[in-house]
Design a protein around this motif. Structure first.
Motif, PDB file in Angstrom:
ATOM      1  N   GLY A  68       0.808  -1.212   0.000  1.00 49.73           N
ATOM      2  CA  GLY A  68       0.000   0.000   0.000  1.00 49.73           C
ATOM      3  C   GLY A  68       0.840   1.259   0.000  1.00 49.73           C
ATOM      4  O   GLY A  68       0.436   2.295  -0.558  1.00 49.73           O
ATOM      5  N   GLU A  69       2.018   1.193   0.615  1.00 49.73           N
ATOM      6  CA  GLU A  69       2.908   2.363   0.640  1.00 49.73           C
ATOM      7  C   GLU A  69       3.221   2.852  -0.776  1.00 49.73           C
ATOM      8  O   GLU A  69       3.369   4.062  -0.996  1.00 49.73           O
ATOM      9  N   ALA A  70       3.362   1.934  -1.712  1.00 55.30           N
ATOM     10  CA  ALA A  70       3.745   2.326  -3.070  1.00 55.30           C
ATOM     11  C   ALA A  70       2.720   3.270  -3.683  1.00 55.30           C
ATOM     12  O   ALA A  70       3.084   4.252  -4.351  1.00 55.30           O
ATOM     13  N   TYR A  71       1.444   3.015  -3.457  1.00 52.03           N
ATOM     14  CA  TYR A  71       0.398   3.884  -4.000  1.00 52.03           C
ATOM     15  C   TYR A  71       0.383   5.225  -3.279  1.00 52.03           C
ATOM     16  O   TYR A  71       0.143   6.273  -3.891  1.00 52.03           O
ATOM     17  N   ALA A  72       0.646   5.202  -1.975  1.00 51.43           N
ATOM     18  CA  ALA A  72       0.710   6.461  -1.228  1.00 51.43           C
ATOM     19  C   ALA A  72       1.888   7.313  -1.706  1.00 51.43           C
ATOM     20  O   ALA A  72       1.754   8.525  -1.889  1.00 51.43           O
ATOM     21  N   ARG A  73       3.015   6.681  -1.928  1.00 52.12           N
ATOM     22  CA  ARG A  73       4.184   7.434  -2.384  1.00 52.12           C
ATOM     23  C   ARG A  73       3.951   8.005  -3.776  1.00 52.12           C
ATOM     24  O   ARG A  73       4.392   9.122  -4.085  1.00 52.12           O
ATOM     25  N   HIS A  74       3.242   7.255  -4.628  1.00 47.95           N
ATOM     26  CA  HIS A  74       2.908   7.765  -5.965  1.00 47.95           C
ATOM     27  C   HIS A  74       2.037   9.013  -5.865  1.00 47.95           C
ATOM     28  O   HIS A  74       2.110   9.893  -6.726  1.00 47.95           O
ATOM     29  N   ALA A  75       1.228   9.091  -4.812  1.00 51.50           N
ATOM     30  CA  ALA A  75       0.359  10.252  -4.604  1.00 51.50           C
ATOM     31  C   ALA A  75       1.071  11.385  -3.871  1.00 51.50           C
ATOM     32  O   ALA A  75       0.444  12.377  -3.520  1.00 51.50           O
ATOM     33  N   GLY A  76       2.377  11.237  -3.629  1.00 50.67           N
ATOM     34  CA  GLY A  76       3.128  12.294  -2.966  1.00 50.67           C
ATOM     35  C   GLY A  76       2.948  12.337  -1.470  1.00 50.67           C
ATOM     36  O   GLY A  76       3.046  13.401  -0.850  1.00 50.67           O
ATOM     37  N   ALA A  77       2.719  11.171  -0.869  1.00 53.07           N
ATOM     38  CA  ALA A  77       2.397  11.136   0.558  1.00 53.07           C
ATOM     39  C   ALA A  77       3.637  11.214   1.436  1.00 53.07           C
ATOM     40  O   ALA A  77       4.747  10.852   1.045  1.00 53.07           O
ATOM     41  N   VAL A  78       3.381  11.681   2.656  1.00 51.10           N
ATOM     42  CA  VAL A  78       4.301  11.502   3.773  1.00 51.10           C
ATOM     43  C   VAL A  78       3.924  10.165   4.407  1.00 51.10           C
ATOM     44  O   VAL A  78       2.833  10.028   4.975  1.00 51.10           O
ATOM     45  N   VAL A  79       4.782   9.180   4.281  1.00 52.21           N
ATOM     46  CA  VAL A  79       4.506   7.827   4.766  1.00 52.21           C
ATOM     47  C   VAL A  79       5.188   7.655   6.115  1.00 52.21           C
ATOM     48  O   VAL A  79       6.412   7.823   6.226  1.00 52.21           O
ATOM     49  N   LEU A  80       4.417   7.323   7.136  1.00 50.51           N
ATOM     50  CA  LEU A  80       4.924   7.199   8.495  1.00 50.51           C
ATOM     51  C   LEU A  80       4.999   5.729   8.893  1.00 50.51           C
ATOM     52  O   LEU A  80       4.021   4.996   8.757  1.00 50.51           O
ATOM     53  N   ARG A  81       6.157   5.326   9.403  1.00 48.19           N
ATOM     54  CA  ARG A  81       6.365   3.953   9.869  1.00 48.19           C
ATOM     55  C   ARG A  81       6.648   3.948  11.376  1.00 48.19           C
ATOM     56  O   ARG A  81       7.803   4.004  11.786  1.00 48.19           O
ATOM     57  N   PRO A  82       5.621   3.890  12.209  1.00 48.30           N
ATOM     58  CA  PRO A  82       5.863   3.788  13.641  1.00 48.30           C
ATOM     59  C   PRO A  82       6.247   2.377  14.037  1.00 48.30           C
ATOM     60  O   PRO A  82       5.933   1.406  13.343  1.00 48.30           O
ATOM     61  N   GLY A  83       6.924   2.284  15.184  1.00 46.36           N
ATOM     62  CA  GLY A  83       7.184   0.983  15.775  1.00 46.36           C
ATOM     63  C   GLY A  83       6.054   0.643  16.730  1.00 46.36           C
ATOM     64  O   GLY A  83       4.914   0.459  16.330  1.00 46.36           O
ATOM     65  N   ILE A  84       6.351   0.609  18.033  1.00 42.64           N
ATOM     66  CA  ILE A  84       5.349   0.312  19.053  1.00 42.64           C
ATOM     67  C   ILE A  84       4.602   1.596  19.407  1.00 42.64           C
ATOM     68  O   ILE A  84       5.220   2.632  19.663  1.00 42.64           O
ATOM     69  N   VAL A  85       3.281   1.519  19.420  1.00 44.97           N
ATOM     70  CA  VAL A  85       2.429   2.659  19.782  1.00 44.97           C
ATOM     71  C   VAL A  85       1.678   2.294  21.056  1.00 44.97           C
ATOM     72  O   VAL A  85       0.993   1.268  21.114  1.00 44.97           O
ATOM     73  N   LEU A  86       1.790   3.155  22.073  1.00 39.98           N
ATOM     74  CA  LEU A  86       1.168   2.900  23.373  1.00 39.98           C
ATOM     75  C   LEU A  86       0.156   3.985  23.710  1.00 39.98           C
ATOM     76  O   LEU A  86       0.288   5.125  23.259  1.00 39.98           O
ATOM     77  N   GLY A  87      -0.835   3.636  24.524  1.00 42.19           N
ATOM     78  CA  GLY A  87      -1.799   4.619  25.000  1.00 42.19           C
ATOM     79  C   GLY A  87      -3.191   4.037  25.079  1.00 42.19           C
ATOM     80  O   GLY A  87      -3.434   2.882  24.705  1.00 42.19           O
ATOM     81  N   ALA A  88      -4.113   4.843  25.586  1.00 41.95           N
ATOM     82  CA  ALA A  88      -5.496   4.400  25.724  1.00 41.95           C
ATOM     83  C   ALA A  88      -6.057   3.968  24.376  1.00 41.95           C
ATOM     84  O   ALA A  88      -5.965   4.709  23.394  1.00 41.95           O
ATOM     85  N   GLY A  89      -6.617   2.768  24.342  1.00 43.92           N
ATOM     86  CA  GLY A  89      -7.134   2.207  23.104  1.00 43.92           C
ATOM     87  C   GLY A  89      -6.250   1.120  22.520  1.00 43.92           C
ATOM     88  O   GLY A  89      -6.646   0.429  21.575  1.00 43.92           O
ATOM     89  N   ASP A  90      -5.053   0.951  23.075  1.00 47.29           N
ATOM     90  CA  ASP A  90      -4.133  -0.093  22.606  1.00 47.29           C
ATOM     91  C   ASP A  90      -4.618  -1.462  23.072  1.00 47.29           C
ATOM     92  O   ASP A  90      -4.509  -1.797  24.248  1.00 47.29           O
ATOM     93  N   ARG A  91      -5.129  -2.232  22.150  1.00 47.11           N
ATOM     94  CA  ARG A  91      -5.627  -3.572  22.471  1.00 47.11           C
ATOM     95  C   ARG A  91      -4.691  -4.673  21.988  1.00 47.11           C
ATOM     96  O   ARG A  91      -5.070  -5.848  21.974  1.00 47.11           O
ATOM     97  N   TRP A  92      -3.469  -4.298  21.600  1.00 49.80           N
ATOM     98  CA  TRP A  92      -2.557  -5.271  21.018  1.00 49.80           C
ATOM     99  C   TRP A  92      -1.233  -5.352  21.779  1.00 49.80           C
ATOM    100  O   TRP A  92      -0.834  -6.430  22.187  1.00 49.80           O
TER     101      TRP A  92
END
Length: 341
Positions: free
Chosen positions: A168-192
């Motif tokens: 999916g990143e490839a299509y976003a980059r074709h559209a001129g996107a800022v593509v963000l790759r986070p690692g671990i995300v913590l906080g309220a709502g984290d069910r994983w």
């Protein structure tokens, strides 16, 4: 689904806006948001509203409490290209946070690849000047990775989720996107993440290989600030791929100790097991978390992330461990509910 906004904008004005990263005078400033009811998306929605932006949120189900005057809820599905027609008309930015992270490989492709392709085609058609796309550092594969930059190692995703998100990143980059790759995300709502950590500390009741693993971690509220800055800040971020995490990596030992101190996880063990012994215990103890998930927490997965904070002029904040106290109550309630479900 019908068009939105003002379809009469001149093509020349749209092209200038797309190239400069600025909005034109007849742009209504609306932000198109996907994933608004999810973990990260709900925090991004709040951050965008706090910035005073109008939101056009594509959702499969309109929330019962979705009565904010600044939010236009659009019922639709990324897997239905017809539902995207006109969605991006007149928008100043598209913030694409929706993804499918379950075990259905066919749906992974339908949402993460085909859905992203259709949304980005609509953003290009409408000449939206800014696009922000959320991916994941999991596209790099097994690791361990220690202090790497974007492009320093080849992406080698090991699951259907990460393979399709990389595609999916490839299509976003074709559209001129800022593509963000986070690692671990913590906080309220984290069910994983934290629920998986609880399972892992119960299955492998020891310090994992000295607890020395360094991880890229970000608090979801800080991530939402960053997303908002990339979509609305006065200085456009150059299109490309960026790691997202607090600039200072977090040791797994320190993360588990803080969660234990807050009453989210059990007390820390006193024994220190080498990595082979940890793996052996995991393999002989039934559970849902895989060896891959264990390695993501117990081995180095640290990606350099200073650049995106500088480009957005956003301070990274005190760090994810300092933020955990504000989500501890949510975690305790969620994990207790899991115990009694």
């Amino acid at each position: 689904m019908g068009g939105h906004g003002s379809p009469g904008r001149r093509d020349g004005e749209r092209e200038d806006a797309a190239l400069s990263g600025t909005t034109t005078k007849d742009d209504d400033g609306t932000i198109v948001l996907t994933g608004a009811t999810g973990f990260i998306g709900s925090h991004a929605l709040t951050a965008l509203l706090h910035r005073g932006r109008r939101i056009r949120a594509l959702v499969r189900h309109i929330p019962e409490d979705g009565a904010a005057a600044s939010v236009e809820w659009v019922r639709g599905d990324l897997t239905d290209p017809a539902a995207l027609g006109g969605l991006c008309e007149g928008a100043s930015a598209v913030v694409h946070l929706a993804s499918y992270i379950g075990g259905d490989e066919r749906r992974c492709g339908a949402v993460n690849v085909d859905g992203t392709r259709a949304l980005m085609a609509e953003a290009l058609r409408a000449r939206v000047p800014r696009v922000v796309h959320l991916s994941t550092a999991a596209v790099y594969g097994a690791g361990p990775h220690r202090g790497i930059t974007v492009g320093e190692v080849t992406a080698e995703p090991t699951s259907a989720v990460s393979r399709t998100r990389l595609a999916g990143e490839a299509y976003a980059r074709h559209a001129g996107a800022v593509v963000l790759r986070p690692g671990i995300v913590l906080g309220a709502g984290d069910r994983w993440v934290v629920p998986s950590l609880r399972e892992l500390v119960e299955r492998v009741p020891a310090e994992w290989d000295g607890g020395r693993a360094l991880l890229s971690v970000v608090d979801v509220g800080d991530l939402a600030r960053l997303i908002t800055a990339a979509a609305t800040g006065p200085r456009p971020v150059p299109p490309g791929v960026y790691h997202v995490g607090h600039p200072d990596p977090v040791r797994i030992k320190d993360l588990l100790a803080e969660l234990s101190a807050l009453g989210v996880l059990p007390p820390r063990p006193t024994e220190d097991w080498p990595w082979p012994a940890c793996l052996e215990r995991l393999r002989t103890t039934p559970g849902r978390a895989s060896e891959r998930q264990f390695a993501l927490a117990a081995r180095d997965h640290w990606y350099l992330a200073d650049e995106i904070w500088k480009l957005t002029d956003e301070p990274p904040g005190p760090g994810p461990l300092s933020r955990l106290a504000r989500s501890a109550e949510w975690y305790r309630a969620h994990l207790h509910g899991a115990d009694t479900a």
